[in-house]
Design a protein around this motif. Sequence first.
Motif, PDB file in Angstrom:
ATOM      1  N   LEU A 488      18.607  23.620  12.283  1.00 14.35           N
ATOM      2  CA  LEU A 488      18.046  22.269  12.246  1.00 14.35           C
ATOM      3  C   LEU A 488      18.750  21.362  13.250  1.00 14.35           C
ATOM      4  CD1 LEU A 488      15.964  20.468  10.945  1.00 14.35           C
ATOM      5  CD2 LEU A 488      17.600  19.940   9.134  1.00 14.35           C
ATOM      6  N   GLY A 489      20.060  21.524  13.382  1.00 18.78           N
ATOM      7  CA  GLY A 489      20.790  20.735  14.371  1.00 18.78           C
ATOM      8  C   GLY A 489      20.330  21.047  15.779  1.00 18.78           C
ATOM      9  N   LEU A 490      20.131  22.329  16.070  1.00 24.62           N
ATOM     10  CA  LEU A 490      19.630  22.747  17.379  1.00 24.62           C
ATOM     11  C   LEU A 490      18.265  22.124  17.654  1.00 24.62           C
ATOM     12  CD1 LEU A 490      19.611  24.587  19.894  1.00 24.62           C
ATOM     13  CD2 LEU A 490      18.783  26.431  18.437  1.00 24.62           C
ATOM     14  N   LEU A 491      17.386  22.179  16.678  1.00 27.79           N
ATOM     15  CA  LEU A 491      16.044  21.620  16.848  1.00 27.79           C
ATOM     16  C   LEU A 491      16.086  20.113  17.059  1.00 27.79           C
ATOM     17  CD1 LEU A 491      14.239  23.674  14.071  1.00 27.79           C
ATOM     18  CD2 LEU A 491      13.769  23.814  16.531  1.00 27.79           C
ATOM     19  N   LEU A 533      11.685  28.473  13.472  1.00 25.42           N
ATOM     20  CA  LEU A 533      10.414  27.770  13.286  1.00 25.42           C
ATOM     21  C   LEU A 533      10.218  27.328  11.839  1.00 25.42           C
ATOM     22  CD1 LEU A 533       7.643  29.472  15.458  1.00 25.42           C
ATOM     23  CD2 LEU A 533       8.875  27.347  15.851  1.00 25.42           C
ATOM     24  N   GLU A 534      10.719  28.104  10.888  1.00 20.30           N
ATOM     25  CA  GLU A 534      10.623  27.687   9.487  1.00 20.30           C
ATOM     26  C   GLU A 534      11.449  26.427   9.236  1.00 20.30           C
ATOM     27  OE1 GLU A 534       8.776  28.518   6.717  1.00 20.30           O
ATOM     28  OE2 GLU A 534       7.667  29.363   8.392  1.00 20.30           O
ATOM     29  N   ARG A 535      12.585  26.331   9.917  1.00 20.80           N
ATOM     30  CA  ARG A 535      13.370  25.093   9.814  1.00 20.80           C
ATOM     31  C   ARG A 535      12.620  23.940  10.473  1.00 20.80           C
ATOM     32  NH1 ARG A 535      14.876  28.616   7.752  1.00 20.80           N
ATOM     33  NH2 ARG A 535      13.930  27.459   6.051  1.00 20.80           N
ATOM     34  N   LEU A 536      11.887  24.268  11.540  1.00 18.19           N
ATOM     35  CA  LEU A 536      11.083  23.251  12.211  1.00 18.19           C
ATOM     36  C   LEU A 536       9.998  22.737  11.274  1.00 18.19           C
ATOM     37  CD1 LEU A 536      10.613  21.781  14.914  1.00 18.19           C
ATOM     38  CD2 LEU A 536       9.019  23.608  15.527  1.00 18.19           C
ATOM     39  N   ARG A 537       9.419  23.635  10.493  1.00 17.38           N
ATOM     40  CA  ARG A 537       8.414  23.223   9.508  1.00 17.38           C
ATOM     41  C   ARG A 537       9.027  22.227   8.523  1.00 17.38           C
ATOM     42  NH1 ARG A 537       3.659  25.664   7.738  1.00 17.38           N
ATOM     43  NH2 ARG A 537       4.143  27.587   8.862  1.00 17.38           N
ATOM     44  N   ASN A 538      10.251  22.500   8.080  1.00 13.03           N
ATOM     45  CA  ASN A 538      10.935  21.582   7.167  1.00 13.03           C
ATOM     46  C   ASN A 538      11.218  20.247   7.838  1.00 13.03           C
ATOM     47  OD1 ASN A 538      10.940  23.610   5.279  1.00 13.03           O
ATOM     48  ND2 ASN A 538      13.030  24.275   5.711  1.00 13.03           N
ATOM     49  N   TYR A 539      11.581  20.305   9.121  1.00 10.43           N
ATOM     50  CA  TYR A 539      11.877  19.087   9.869  1.00 10.43           C
ATOM     51  C   TYR A 539      10.668  18.156   9.893  1.00 10.43           C
ATOM     52  CZ  TYR A 539      12.908  16.230  14.047  1.00 10.43           C
ATOM     53  OH  TYR A 539      13.106  15.198  14.927  1.00 10.43           O
ATOM     54  N   TYR A 540       9.490  18.748   9.997  1.00  9.45           N
ATOM     55  CA  TYR A 540       8.253  17.959  10.082  1.00  9.45           C
ATOM     56  C   TYR A 540       7.580  17.740   8.730  1.00  9.45           C
ATOM     57  CZ  TYR A 540       8.162  18.390  15.184  1.00  9.45           C
ATOM     58  OH  TYR A 540       8.448  18.300  16.516  1.00  9.45           O
ATOM     59  N   LEU A 551      -1.436  21.081   9.749  1.00 11.22           N
ATOM     60  CA  LEU A 551      -1.023  20.415  10.985  1.00 11.22           C
ATOM     61  C   LEU A 551       0.010  21.244  11.742  1.00 11.22           C
ATOM     62  CD1 LEU A 551      -0.723  16.828   9.498  1.00 11.22           C
ATOM     63  CD2 LEU A 551      -2.277  17.458  11.333  1.00 11.22           C
ATOM     64  N   PHE A 552       1.037  21.693  11.025  1.00 15.11           N
ATOM     65  CA  PHE A 552       2.080  22.492  11.672  1.00 15.11           C
ATOM     66  C   PHE A 552       1.512  23.805  12.188  1.00 15.11           C
ATOM     67  CE2 PHE A 552       5.531  25.569  11.781  1.00 15.11           C
ATOM     68  CZ  PHE A 552       6.535  24.863  12.422  1.00 15.11           C
ATOM     69  N   ASP A 553       0.684  24.455  11.374  1.00 14.84           N
ATOM     70  CA  ASP A 553       0.123  25.746  11.768  1.00 14.84           C
ATOM     71  C   ASP A 553      -0.789  25.609  12.984  1.00 14.84           C
ATOM     72  OD1 ASP A 553       1.404  27.065   9.684  1.00 14.84           O
ATOM     73  OD2 ASP A 553      -0.211  26.625   8.287  1.00 14.84           O
ATOM     74  N   ALA A 554      -1.476  24.473  13.107  1.00 20.17           N
ATOM     75  CA  ALA A 554      -2.365  24.262  14.251  1.00 20.17           C
ATOM     76  C   ALA A 554      -1.589  24.300  15.556  1.00 20.17           C
ATOM     77  CB  ALA A 554      -3.096  22.929  14.112  1.00 20.17           C
ATOM     78  N   VAL A 555      -0.366  23.769  15.529  1.00 21.25           N
ATOM     79  CA  VAL A 555       0.447  23.754  16.748  1.00 21.25           C
ATOM     80  C   VAL A 555       1.202  25.069  16.922  1.00 21.25           C
ATOM     81  CG1 VAL A 555       2.317  22.577  17.966  1.00 21.25           C
ATOM     82  CG2 VAL A 555       0.662  21.255  16.639  1.00 21.25           C
ATOM     83  N   SER A 556       1.788  25.585  15.835  1.00 23.95           N
ATOM     84  CA  SER A 556       2.571  26.820  15.967  1.00 23.95           C
ATOM     85  C   SER A 556       1.703  27.998  16.386  1.00 23.95           C
ATOM     86  CB  SER A 556       3.302  27.141  14.655  1.00 23.95           C
ATOM     87  OG  SER A 556       2.388  27.371  13.600  1.00 23.95           O
ATOM     88  N   ALA A 557       0.392  27.933  16.118  1.00 26.54           N
ATOM     89  CA  ALA A 557      -0.513  29.002  16.560  1.00 26.54           C
ATOM     90  C   ALA A 557      -0.519  29.127  18.077  1.00 26.54           C
ATOM     91  CB  ALA A 557      -1.927  28.728  16.047  1.00 26.54           C
ATOM     92  N   ARG A 558      -0.207  28.045  18.785  1.00 25.06           N
ATOM     93  CA  ARG A 558      -0.165  28.062  20.247  1.00 25.06           C
ATOM     94  C   ARG A 558       1.190  28.535  20.758  1.00 25.06           C
ATOM     95  NH1 ARG A 558      -3.497  29.650  21.564  1.00 25.06           N
ATOM     96  NH2 ARG A 558      -3.310  28.967  23.724  1.00 25.06           N
ATOM     97  N   GLN A 559       2.171  28.669  19.875  1.00 17.96           N
ATOM     98  CA  GLN A 559       3.506  29.173  20.202  1.00 17.96           C
ATOM     99  C   GLN A 559       4.138  28.462  21.396  1.00 17.96           C
ATOM    100  OE1 GLN A 559       2.743  33.429  20.639  1.00 17.96           O
ATOM    101  NE2 GLN A 559       3.243  33.741  18.482  1.00 17.96           N
ATOM    102  N   PRO A 560       4.250  27.142  21.347  1.00 19.43           N
ATOM    103  CA  PRO A 560       4.938  26.440  22.442  1.00 19.43           C
ATOM    104  C   PRO A 560       6.385  26.912  22.548  1.00 19.43           C
ATOM    105  CG  PRO A 560       3.773  24.900  21.002  1.00 19.43           C
ATOM    106  CD  PRO A 560       3.796  26.216  20.299  1.00 19.43           C
ATOM    107  N   ARG A 561       6.860  27.116  23.743  1.00 21.81           N
ATOM    108  CA  ARG A 561       8.211  27.625  23.939  1.00 21.81           C
ATOM    109  C   ARG A 561       9.234  26.496  24.014  1.00 21.81           C
ATOM    110  NH1 ARG A 561       7.917  33.001  25.075  1.00 21.81           N
ATOM    111  NH2 ARG A 561      10.015  33.049  25.996  1.00 21.81           N
TER     112      ARG A 561
END
Length: 698
Positions: A488-491, A533-540, A551-561
């Motif tokens: 989470l800190g990294l993100l 990415l699971e921590r990213l889901r918690n962040y949002y 909402l999160f799945d709509a973006v993560s489906a595109r796998q932004p790097r």
Amino acid sequence: MNDTTNNNDCLIELGMEELPPKAMLPLMQALRDGLHAALENQRLSFEGVEAYAAPRRLAVIIRALAAQQPDEQRVMRGPPVKVAFDAEGQPTKAAEAFAKKAGVSIDALDREVTDKGEWLQATAFEAGKPAADVLSDVLPGVLDQLPIPRRMRWGDSDASFVRPLHWLVALHGDAVLPLTLFGVEADRLTLGHRFHSDGAVTINSPADYLPSLEAAYVVADVTVRRSKLWTAVQQAAASIDCEVQEDGDLIDETTALCDWPVAVIGEFDPRFLALPPEVLVSTLKVHQRYFPTYNSDGELQPYFITVANIDSRDPAAVKQGNERVVAPRLGDAEFFWRNDRKTTLASRIESLGQIVYQRQLGTLAAKVERISALAATLTEALGADSTDVGRAVALMRTDLVTDMVGEFPDLQGTMGAYYAAADGEPDTVVQAIREQYLPRFAGDRLPESKTGMVVAIADRADTLAGIFAIGKRPTGNRDPFGLRRAALGLLRILIEHRLEIDLPALLDRAVQQQPIDVSEHPELAEDLYDFVLERLRNYYQSVTTGETPGLFDAVSARQPRSMADFDARLKAVVSFVQQQAAQTLAGANKRIANILRNGGIDATATLEHDALSEPAEIALGSALNAAQQKLEPLLAERQYEQALHALCELGAPVAMFFDDVMVMADDIATRRNRMALLAEVRALFLEIADISELQFSH
């Protein structure tokens, strides 16, 4: 039928030796929540569960608890009649087993005729259990699930709990419930304050609980006790023209240490104010659980406020006792401060090779070497100075071999910065050493310098990769290496500073340089990225939960790097769902995805605008052209919100297309071209997010 209308409050208090202070609040909350959940499944009506706690007790009051479960009649369907009886009409084992389960004889079984055949049936009567029996059934399981840091056993029993249980109060109304826990039988007797209360305290009813304990110098309501404590601390500080800073963790911990909070003012030698303020604060707060005092300019003062669990007849003795404890600690810190500065941080670098970071991952020197390699790849991307980064990484862990950090581990990084400054290191290096552990906790500040960002990111990436490589990833509530916090800190650093870093590539490099053969686990870097990415889901979570899931799945489906890119896309989708056309377009994208998925080779066709013939498809083709031209510059600038708003203009043409046009036309060429048109529409949305993942409530 029994009477279940006799609803009374129910008190259960577990009396024990002093609880671990940091565990008291989580235990109290878990007891309340666990008991509430358990009772909801027991057909025993109640209005709610309130929790109380003090150093020697955990308690709940169950409001309006029914005296007994209602009786219940249940219709049970058994096996088909043709299976339950043989050709001679004799009952089979299936009939016998069903009758036994229902608690009746075979002759007493009924039959149910349906359009699918005839079945055996029984009506089972289940008498409601008294509340005491229900509580006896559920309490052991609730207590077993409490988040106890370390369980204790006592006597010759195999039972274990957070502390040995010495008394148990269980009342329903004014009656004692026949409960037994850990070999202790319930009654109505509790104990008050260890020193201000003589003998047992009788609790006549749940309503009598709080006032009876308060008369015995125990404030069992944590919220009330916390408020009293904080008010007393503030008033004590004000009496010496000082202020105290509100620290929720310290207030909670001191609240858990006392039944009856009394604020006491202490002093220390003003010469200790020459120490770094963090050393003073750590000594007072972390080691002694004292509240430091400040003047109106935020400068530390030579006073502290401690909270005693006793209203002493000799307050001066309490004050002097606390001062005698803190003086030698500050004296030690003063010695460490002087002694550590006799040796430079640079001269300590070699010592890191003698300290094991983790048995399978090598020494601290090896970890620093891996961090250095990762930092080199980040330096150019962030525009940091390579010389500063190299020096900061080389010195980042050297304060771990100082006396001060040995005594005050919470000051690592902080003391490194002080010692680096004393050694004459550049300010940028000093700042990076100070910032390497940021953020330390949720809501903490982030590194501000580019050098500090590089060091903090590389450090976390190496930690995550190393612990994953040795198979010690978090499970359930266990996370001994703090990987969730590290991720989470990294993100947060990447997102909130909008850093363009290829995170999957960074994690892959971190995995590959671990001193572990990862060739047998080629999916390790991908698993690590999924974990992050699971921590990213918690962040949002606060912005992606609500009326529009997905909402999160709509973006993560595109796998932004890039996480900064992910953030920009997500914010755009959050804004998009507020638009009138959003639901129509999300539904259309789902429909298009299904058509293309089932269309086989037709889905690969190239769109020929000249072949569009129906007015609705011509209109969609024209709108598509216009949207493509609008989107190109917007996408280049990552203006995703404006891009999605522009795509809302496709809402009406897409709806008209599906109303008026048959996609799966008999003519193969027409079908292929219409599918190509839809494919280009979907591809345009996929440049930003897969909005087919959005779920709108109807």
